[in-house]
Scaffold this motif. Structure first.
Motif, PDB file in Angstrom:
ATOM      1  N   CYS A   1      35.386  45.281  32.652  1.00 57.56           N
ATOM      2  CA  CYS A   1      33.735  45.032  33.688  1.00 57.56           C
ATOM      3  C   CYS A   1      33.751  46.251  34.508  1.00 57.56           C
ATOM      4  O   CYS A   1      32.290  46.567  35.048  1.00 57.56           O
ATOM      5  CB  CYS A   1      33.969  43.647  33.238  1.00 57.56           C
ATOM      6  N   GLY A   2      34.764  46.461  35.531  1.00 61.07           N
ATOM      7  CA  GLY A   2      33.859  47.215  36.327  1.00 61.07           C
ATOM      8  C   GLY A   2      33.722  48.552  36.229  1.00 61.07           C
ATOM      9  O   GLY A   2      33.416  49.174  37.303  1.00 61.07           O
ATOM     10  N   GLN A   3      33.549  48.948  35.191  1.00 61.87           N
ATOM     11  CA  GLN A   3      32.497  50.190  34.866  1.00 61.87           C
ATOM     12  C   GLN A   3      31.467  49.516  34.459  1.00 61.87           C
ATOM     13  O   GLN A   3      30.243  50.414  34.393  1.00 61.87           O
ATOM     14  CB  GLN A   3      33.092  50.676  33.610  1.00 61.87           C
ATOM     15  N   MET A   4      30.820  48.348  34.646  1.00 60.78           N
ATOM     16  CA  MET A   4      29.348  48.296  34.154  1.00 60.78           C
ATOM     17  C   MET A   4      28.753  48.136  35.190  1.00 60.78           C
ATOM     18  O   MET A   4      29.345  47.151  36.274  1.00 60.78           O
ATOM     19  CB  MET A   4      29.816  46.703  33.952  1.00 60.78           C
TER      20      MET A   4
ATOM     21  N   ARG B   1      37.029  37.769  28.346  1.00 60.99           N
ATOM     22  CA  ARG B   1      38.737  37.345  28.173  1.00 60.99           C
ATOM     23  C   ARG B   1      39.125  35.731  27.697  1.00 60.99           C
ATOM     24  O   ARG B   1      39.838  35.340  26.948  1.00 60.99           O
ATOM     25  CB  ARG B   1      39.097  37.676  29.539  1.00 60.99           C
ATOM     26  N   ASP B   2      37.827  35.106  28.494  1.00 64.98           N
ATOM     27  CA  ASP B   2      38.152  33.358  28.215  1.00 64.98           C
ATOM     28  C   ASP B   2      37.361  33.028  26.889  1.00 64.98           C
ATOM     29  O   ASP B   2      37.385  32.389  26.021  1.00 64.98           O
ATOM     30  CB  ASP B   2      37.650  32.601  29.001  1.00 64.98           C
ATOM     31  N   ARG B   3      36.619  34.257  26.550  1.00 62.54           N
ATOM     32  CA  ARG B   3      35.772  33.834  24.327  1.00 62.54           C
ATOM     33  C   ARG B   3      34.719  32.656  24.968  1.00 62.54           C
ATOM     34  O   ARG B   3      34.710  32.002  23.725  1.00 62.54           O
ATOM     35  CB  ARG B   3      37.069  33.325  24.010  1.00 62.54           C
ATOM     36  N   ASP B   4      34.438  32.966  25.704  1.00 60.32           N
ATOM     37  CA  ASP B   4      32.843  32.253  26.012  1.00 60.32           C
ATOM     38  C   ASP B   4      31.764  32.501  25.254  1.00 60.32           C
ATOM     39  O   ASP B   4      30.515  32.134  25.538  1.00 60.32           O
ATOM     40  CB  ASP B   4      33.206  31.144  27.198  1.00 60.32           C
ATOM     41  N   GLY B   5      31.642  33.535  25.490  1.00 63.02           N
ATOM     42  CA  GLY B   5      30.332  34.482  25.222  1.00 63.02           C
ATOM     43  C   GLY B   5      29.647  35.069  26.128  1.00 63.02           C
ATOM     44  O   GLY B   5      28.865  35.408  26.076  1.00 63.02           O
ATOM     45  N   TYR B   6      30.523  35.006  27.346  1.00 60.02           N
ATOM     46  CA  TYR B   6      29.850  35.351  28.865  1.00 60.02           C
ATOM     47  C   TYR B   6      30.928  36.729  29.225  1.00 60.02           C
ATOM     48  O   TYR B   6      32.408  36.390  29.387  1.00 60.02           O
ATOM     49  CB  TYR B   6      29.557  34.202  29.576  1.00 60.02           C
ATOM     50  N   PRO B   7      30.440  37.976  28.969  1.00 57.50           N
ATOM     51  CA  PRO B   7      31.265  39.009  29.518  1.00 57.50           C
ATOM     52  C   PRO B   7      31.201  39.274  31.004  1.00 57.50           C
ATOM     53  O   PRO B   7      30.658  38.826  31.929  1.00 57.50           O
ATOM     54  CB  PRO B   7      31.087  40.063  28.832  1.00 57.50           C
ATOM     55  N   CYS B   8      33.172  39.386  31.435  1.00 55.81           N
ATOM     56  CA  CYS B   8      32.816  39.625  33.043  1.00 55.81           C
ATOM     57  C   CYS B   8      32.577  38.487  34.378  1.00 55.81           C
ATOM     58  O   CYS B   8      31.898  39.022  34.971  1.00 55.81           O
ATOM     59  CB  CYS B   8      31.776  41.153  33.504  1.00 55.81           C
ATOM     60  N   GLU B   9      32.726  37.578  33.485  1.00 56.38           N
ATOM     61  CA  GLU B   9      32.670  36.641  34.394  1.00 56.38           C
ATOM     62  C   GLU B   9      33.011  36.949  36.205  1.00 56.38           C
ATOM     63  O   GLU B   9      32.049  36.810  37.153  1.00 56.38           O
ATOM     64  CB  GLU B   9      33.758  35.808  34.025  1.00 56.38           C
ATOM     65  N   ALA B  10      34.030  37.676  36.162  1.00 54.55           N
ATOM     66  CA  ALA B  10      34.520  38.170  37.070  1.00 54.55           C
ATOM     67  C   ALA B  10      34.016  39.085  37.782  1.00 54.55           C
ATOM     68  O   ALA B  10      34.240  39.841  38.778  1.00 54.55           O
ATOM     69  CB  ALA B  10      36.327  38.018  37.562  1.00 54.55           C
ATOM     70  N   GLY B  11      33.281  40.041  37.027  1.00 55.46           N
ATOM     71  CA  GLY B  11      32.594  41.010  36.992  1.00 55.46           C
ATOM     72  C   GLY B  11      31.214  41.231  37.600  1.00 55.46           C
ATOM     73  O   GLY B  11      31.207  40.800  38.708  1.00 55.46           O
ATOM     74  N   PRO B  12      30.478  41.846  37.033  1.00 58.96           N
ATOM     75  CA  PRO B  12      29.184  41.715  37.926  1.00 58.96           C
ATOM     76  C   PRO B  12      27.795  40.935  36.685  1.00 58.96           C
ATOM     77  O   PRO B  12      27.005  40.833  37.533  1.00 58.96           O
ATOM     78  CB  PRO B  12      28.327  43.415  37.047  1.00 58.96           C
TER      79      PRO B  12
END
Length: 52
Positions: free
Chosen positions: A17-20, A40-51
């Motif tokens: 995610c840090g590279q996005m 990570r939490d498999r909810d269909g949304y990537p990088c919740e803590a990132g961008p």
């Protein structure tokens, strides 16, 4: 190299995610490249803590 698609993005160059650069890019890697570690939490949304 990686697989190229019409959006101009390429699969296989980024891994975390840090590279996005954007949420759209993270979604591309998750959905088009199968980089499931971005959701990570498999909810269909990537990088919740990132961008996103």
């Amino acid at each position: 190299m990686g697989q190229r698609v019409n959006s101009g993005l390429t699969c296989g160059l980024k891994r975390t995610c840090g590279q996005m650069n954007s949420c759209a890019e993270a979604n591309f890697y998750l959905n088009q490249c199968g980089l499931y570690r971005l959701d990570r939490d498999r909810d269909g949304y990537p990088c919740e803590a990132g961008p996103c």
